[in-house]
Design a protein around this motif. Structure first.
Motif, short mmCIF file in Angstrom:
data_model
loop_
_atom_site.label_atom_id
_atom_site.label_comp_id
_atom_site.label_asym_id
_atom_site.label_seq_id
_atom_site.Cartn_x
_atom_site.Cartn_y
_atom_site.Cartn_z
N CYS A 184 25.95 -17.48 -6.65
CA CYS A 184 24.79 -18.03 -6.47
C CYS A 184 24.01 -17.10 -5.21
O CYS A 184 23.01 -17.27 -4.81
CB CYS A 184 24.75 -19.50 -5.89
N LYS A 185 24.62 -15.87 -5.17
CA LYS A 185 24.10 -14.75 -4.52
C LYS A 185 23.80 -13.53 -5.06
O LYS A 185 24.54 -13.22 -6.05
CB LYS A 185 24.84 -14.51 -3.30
N PHE A 186 22.63 -13.07 -4.78
CA PHE A 186 22.07 -11.70 -5.82
C PHE A 186 21.58 -10.88 -5.10
O PHE A 186 20.89 -11.07 -3.87
CB PHE A 186 20.98 -12.20 -6.72
N THR A 187 21.95 -9.75 -5.11
CA THR A 187 21.47 -8.34 -4.60
C THR A 187 20.07 -8.22 -4.34
O THR A 187 19.34 -7.83 -3.41
CB THR A 187 22.19 -7.15 -5.10
N SER A 188 19.40 -8.65 -5.57
CA SER A 188 17.91 -8.25 -5.77
C SER A 188 17.43 -9.20 -6.89
O SER A 188 18.09 -9.72 -7.61
CB SER A 188 17.39 -6.98 -5.74
N ARG A 189 16.05 -9.05 -7.18
CA ARG A 189 15.42 -9.77 -8.33
C ARG A 189 15.87 -8.87 -9.51
O ARG A 189 15.71 -9.21 -10.75
CB ARG A 189 14.06 -9.69 -8.40
N TYR A 190 16.25 -7.49 -9.60
CA TYR A 190 16.93 -6.59 -10.56
C TYR A 190 18.37 -6.95 -10.86
O TYR A 190 18.85 -6.17 -11.65
CB TYR A 190 16.44 -5.44 -10.30
N ASP A 191 19.06 -7.65 -10.04
CA ASP A 191 20.47 -7.96 -10.18
C ASP A 191 20.53 -8.44 -11.71
O ASP A 191 20.04 -9.55 -11.95
CB ASP A 191 21.13 -9.08 -9.08
N PRO A 192 21.50 -7.83 -12.48
CA PRO A 192 21.55 -8.61 -13.85
C PRO A 192 22.13 -9.96 -13.79
O PRO A 192 21.54 -10.79 -14.70
CB PRO A 192 22.77 -7.67 -14.44
N ARG A 193 22.85 -10.34 -12.66
CA ARG A 193 23.11 -11.82 -12.92
C ARG A 193 22.11 -12.71 -12.63
O ARG A 193 21.80 -13.76 -12.91
CB ARG A 193 24.36 -12.13 -11.90
N TYR A 194 21.15 -12.17 -11.95
CA TYR A 194 19.84 -12.86 -11.43
C TYR A 194 18.89 -12.91 -12.43
O TYR A 194 18.29 -13.92 -12.84
CB TYR A 194 18.95 -12.31 -10.22
N GLU A 195 18.90 -11.89 -13.32
CA GLU A 195 17.93 -11.70 -14.44
C GLU A 195 18.35 -12.78 -15.49
O GLU A 195 17.50 -13.34 -16.06
CB GLU A 195 17.79 -10.43 -14.96
N THR A 196 19.62 -13.03 -15.70
CA THR A 196 20.36 -13.62 -16.43
C THR A 196 19.88 -15.15 -16.22
O THR A 196 19.73 -15.98 -17.14
CB THR A 196 21.99 -13.54 -16.76
N LEU A 197 20.50 -15.67 -15.10
CA LEU A 197 19.91 -17.01 -14.67
C LEU A 197 18.55 -17.39 -14.61
O LEU A 197 18.01 -18.50 -15.32
CB LEU A 197 20.21 -17.05 -13.08
N VAL A 198 17.64 -16.30 -14.38
CA VAL A 198 15.97 -16.67 -14.71
C VAL A 198 15.72 -16.78 -15.82
O VAL A 198 14.91 -17.78 -16.36
CB VAL A 198 15.22 -15.68 -13.77
N SER A 199 16.47 -16.11 -16.81
CA SER A 199 16.01 -16.18 -18.15
C SER A 199 16.43 -17.57 -18.75
O SER A 199 15.74 -18.18 -19.55
CB SER A 199 16.88 -15.01 -18.97
N GLU A 200 17.70 -18.09 -18.36
CA GLU A 200 18.02 -19.31 -18.89
C GLU A 200 17.00 -20.45 -18.16
O GLU A 200 16.87 -21.43 -18.85
CB GLU A 200 19.24 -19.43 -18.32
N LEU A 201 16.72 -20.12 -16.90
CA LEU A 201 15.74 -21.19 -16.37
C LEU A 201 14.27 -21.20 -17.23
O LEU A 201 13.85 -22.26 -17.55
CB LEU A 201 15.54 -20.98 -14.83
N LEU A 202 13.95 -19.98 -17.45
CA LEU A 202 12.68 -20.07 -18.44
C LEU A 202 12.94 -20.57 -19.58
O LEU A 202 11.93 -21.26 -20.28
CB LEU A 202 12.28 -18.68 -18.53
N ASP A 203 13.99 -20.66 -20.30
CA ASP A 203 14.40 -21.31 -21.52
C ASP A 203 14.39 -22.76 -21.46
O ASP A 203 13.79 -23.40 -22.33
CB ASP A 203 15.88 -20.76 -21.91
N ILE A 204 14.86 -23.19 -20.40
CA ILE A 204 14.84 -24.92 -20.03
C ILE A 204 13.32 -25.10 -19.95
O ILE A 204 12.78 -26.12 -20.41
CB ILE A 204 15.59 -25.06 -18.99
N ILE A 205 12.51 -24.30 -19.12
CA ILE A 205 11.30 -24.77 -18.99
C ILE A 205 10.30 -24.53 -20.32
O ILE A 205 9.43 -25.52 -20.51
CB ILE A 205 10.45 -23.72 -17.92
N ASP A 206 10.59 -23.48 -21.22
CA ASP A 206 9.89 -23.25 -22.28
C ASP A 206 10.25 -24.57 -23.22
O ASP A 206 9.33 -25.40 -23.93
CB ASP A 206 10.44 -22.26 -22.88
N GLU A 207 11.53 -25.01 -23.50
CA GLU A 207 12.29 -26.25 -24.33
C GLU A 207 11.44 -27.32 -23.73
O GLU A 207 10.89 -28.27 -24.44
CB GLU A 207 13.47 -26.12 -24.12
#
Length: 218
Positions: A184-207
Motif C-alpha cells: 500500500c506504499k508507492f514511490t510516486s504517482r508514476y509507480d507502476p503499482r500505483y498506476e494499476t491501483l488507480v486504474s482499477e479504482l477508476l474502473d469501479i467508478i466507471d462501472e
C-alpha cells in the motif's frame, strides 16, 4: 478520506476486537456525511491488511443496525483489498516470533493475543465474518491485490495468494510485486503499482456511474 485509530491503545486492550473497530468507523463515516450532497455520494473503500477485515465487519454491523446505517450502506459500490487475510494466516510468527515482526507485518500495529488467535487459518472469527459478509457483498465491485514478495527475515509471504482472495465471481484478483508492508506504499504517482491501483479504482467508478446513469466529469 482516510481513517485511522490509536493502534497502541486499541491493540493493547484484552477485550479489543474487529467489531469495535468497525463500529467506530461506521459512526465516524456517518458523522462526515451530514449534508444532502454527501449523503448521495457513492463510496469505494481501499483497505490494507486488517483494514479489509474491519471493512467486512463494517458491512455486517451496518446491516445489523440498518435503521441507522442502511442509507450509508446502499452507497457502497466497491472495495479494493490490499493483502487482506480473508482466510487467516498460517505463519507461526503471529503467536511466537515477537512484536517486532508483527509490527512490520501490520504497518506498526501492536497486536494482542486474542487478535493473533483470530488470524489463524479458518479461525472462527474469520469464518463468521466471511459467512455474514458473503450474502451482503455480492453486489460490490471487488479488487483483491495479493503480495508476491517476502518481507525481510521471512521466507514466505505474510498473506499468501489463496488467503488474499475471496474467490467470488464479482472479484478480480491481481498480483502485486510487493511485500505485505509496501503493498500500500508507492514511490510516486508514476509507480507502476500505483498506476494499476488507480486504474482499477477508476474502473469501479466507471462501472458505478454506468449503473447509476451518472455522467463522469472530466
Amino acid at each position: 478520506m482516510s481513517y485511522g485509530y490509536n493502534s497502541r491503545s486499541y491493540f493493547s486492550r484484552g477485550d479489543s476486537d474487529v467489531r469495535d473497530f468497525a463500529s467506530a468507523l461506521l459512526a465516524a463515516l456517518k458523522a462526515k456525511r451530514k449534508s444532502s450532497a454527501e449523503k448521495q455520494r457513492c463510496l469505494v473503500f481501499i483497505c490494507h491488511s486488517l483494514g479489509g477485515i474491519v471493512f467486512k465487519q463494517l458491512v455486517v454491523r451496518g446491516h445489523e443496525q440498518d435503521s441507522f446505517y442502511g442509507p450509508l450502506l446502499k452507497k457502497i459500490r466497491g472495495v479494493i483489498f490490499l493483502g487482506t487475510p480473508h482466510k487467516g494466516s498460517d505463519l507461526a510468527y503471529w503467536d511466537s516470533i515477537g512484536t517486532q515482526i508483527v509490527r512490520a507485518a501490520t504497518l506498526g500495529l501492536t497486536t494482542n493475543t486474542k487478535l493473533s488467535k483470530d488470524l489463524k487459518v479458518d479461525s472462527e472469527m474469520l469464518k463468521r465474518i466471511s459467512d455474514s459478509f458473503a450474502c451482503r457483498g455480492a453486489t460490490f465491485k471487488i479488487r483483491s491485490f495479493y503480495e508476491t514478495e517476502f518481507m525481510t527475515g521471512l521466507n514466505c509471504c505474510v498473506v499468501d495468494r489463496d488467503s488474499a482472495r475471496l474467490g467470488w465471481c464479482n472479484e478480480l484478483d491481481i498480483a502485486s510485486p510487493s511485500n505485505h508492508s509496501n503493498i500500500c506504499k508507492f514511490t510516486s504517482r508514476y509507480d507502476p503499482r500505483y498506476e494499476t491501483l488507480v486504474s482499477e479504482l477508476l474502473d469501479i467508478i466507471d462501472e458505478t456511474e454506468d449503473d447509476s446513469g451518472l455522467a463522469r466529469e472530466s
